[in-house]
Design an enzyme around this catalytic site. Structure first.
Site, short mmCIF file in Angstrom:
data_model
loop_
_atom_site.label_atom_id
_atom_site.label_comp_id
_atom_site.label_asym_id
_atom_site.label_seq_id
_atom_site.Cartn_x
_atom_site.Cartn_y
_atom_site.Cartn_z
N CYS A 110 8.68 -4.84 -6.17
CA CYS A 110 8.65 -4.05 -7.40
C CYS A 110 9.85 -3.11 -7.50
O CYS A 110 10.96 -3.54 -7.78
CB CYS A 110 7.32 -3.31 -7.49
SG CYS A 110 6.95 -2.60 -9.11
N HIS A 204 3.58 -7.39 -6.11
CA HIS A 204 3.27 -6.73 -4.85
C HIS A 204 2.51 -7.67 -3.90
O HIS A 204 1.27 -7.64 -3.84
CB HIS A 204 2.41 -5.48 -5.11
CG HIS A 204 3.16 -4.32 -5.66
ND1 HIS A 204 3.86 -3.44 -4.87
CD2 HIS A 204 3.33 -3.90 -6.93
CE1 HIS A 204 4.43 -2.51 -5.62
NE2 HIS A 204 4.12 -2.77 -6.88
N GLU A 206 2.16 -7.38 -0.87
CA GLU A 206 1.52 -6.60 0.20
C GLU A 206 0.15 -6.05 -0.18
O GLU A 206 -0.65 -5.70 0.70
CB GLU A 206 2.44 -5.45 0.62
CG GLU A 206 2.49 -4.25 -0.32
CD GLU A 206 3.45 -4.41 -1.49
OE1 GLU A 206 3.74 -3.40 -2.15
OE2 GLU A 206 3.91 -5.55 -1.75
#
Length: 292
Positions: A110, A204, A206
């Site tokens: 991002c 994202h 993660e």
């Protein structure tokens, strides 16, 4: 074999990361570091992950370290906006240039993609199509992306957790677009600049659904103002479903209600780009430098 050494750069200044930790339980950098540690353990690698704060005034790398001591660098998301040219933002652009100059494997989610793009000569603007929040839909690999190792294991079209209002509006020289969708032209890219190679995504990989829920709870007033939700009650129900799905990913009813595809539920698939970066960028570079 000595431990793999990674550095996570926090994208937020102090007040923003403290606010994030209050709603999500950890700062973005601590969360990112924990995910990288988990992924390295899954690859049966000993790992040490440090955190630095380039947005902070007078910030330095962890005591006694320099960039050359690391095998890879990752930048987290952030609540800042590069088009505002805030001091905290510009400091991170300079940090990214230093990472390129060091020739280290470089990754960003991002905000990390946006910072790396600007550092290499690109431009970031407010997305005229509006905010992308919750889950980015129908991300499509480009012709370059289909063959790119960053996305190895991805289907041609996929969804991913996301939250952003800005986008890379001008790709830098040395940039290769690898994924896009209807709402955001640059969903993933490789950027070659100076001595370095950056892999990054606008989404994202993660995130867990619990982490996403914590963020959306904080964004409730914005989401109501922008028409994503109609009330705080609706927001609480949505966030509760996300957190419950995180705890019980086999809940078909929740996945259906939230429109979450099975591939997004699978953390290994969801984190494809991070895993590929570790395996195909960080480890080979570590070996080439004679440090494995």
């Amino acid at each position: 074999m000595r431990p793999l050494r990674l550095l996570v750069a926090e994208g937020n200044p102090p007040a923003m990361r403290e606010r994030h930790a209050a709603s999500s339980g950890a700062t973005p950098s601590d969360f990112y570091a924990a995910v990288l540690s988990e992924l390295a353990a899954g690859l049966e690698l000993p790992v040490r992950v440090d955190v630095c704060f380039p947005a902070d005034e007078g910030a330095n790398l962890p005591s006694g370290e320099d960039l050359d001591g690391y095998d890879g660098v990752a930048i987290t998301g952030s609540g800042l906006n590069l088009w505002k040219a805030e001091t905290e933002s510009l400091a991170q652009v300079e940090f990214a240039r230093a990472v390129y100059d060091a020739g280290l494997p470089f990754f960003g989610s991002c905000w990390g993609l946006q910072v790396a793009a600007v550092a290499a000569g690109g431009e970031v603007k407010l997305n005229p199509q509006g905010r992308e929040i919750g889950v980015a839909r129908s991300i499509r690999l480009t012709a370059a992306g289909l063959d790119h190792p960053m996305h190895r294991g991805r289907t041609e079209t996929f969804d991913a957790p996301a939250i952003h209002s800005d986008e890379v509006a001008v790709m830098p020289p040395g940039g290769t677009l690898t994924a896009t969708n209807e709402l955001c032209a640059v969903q993933a890219a490789e950027i070659r600049h100076g001595k370095g190679v950056f892999w990054g995504v606008q989404f994202h990989p993660e995130y867990t659904f619990a982490e996403l829920g914590g963020i959306l709870a904080r964004y409730t007033p914005i989401m109501i103002a922008e028409g994503f939700l109609r009330s705080e009650e609706e927001s609480r129900a949505y966030v509760a479903d996300l957190v419950a799905l995180d705890a019980e990913p086999d809940r078909k009813d929740l996945a259906w209600r939230l429109g979450i595809a099975p591939s997004v539920l699978d953390p290994k698939i969801r984190r494809t780009e991070l895993i590929n970066w570790l395996k195909l960028q960080v480890l080979p570079a570590m070996s080439a430098r004679g440090r494995a």
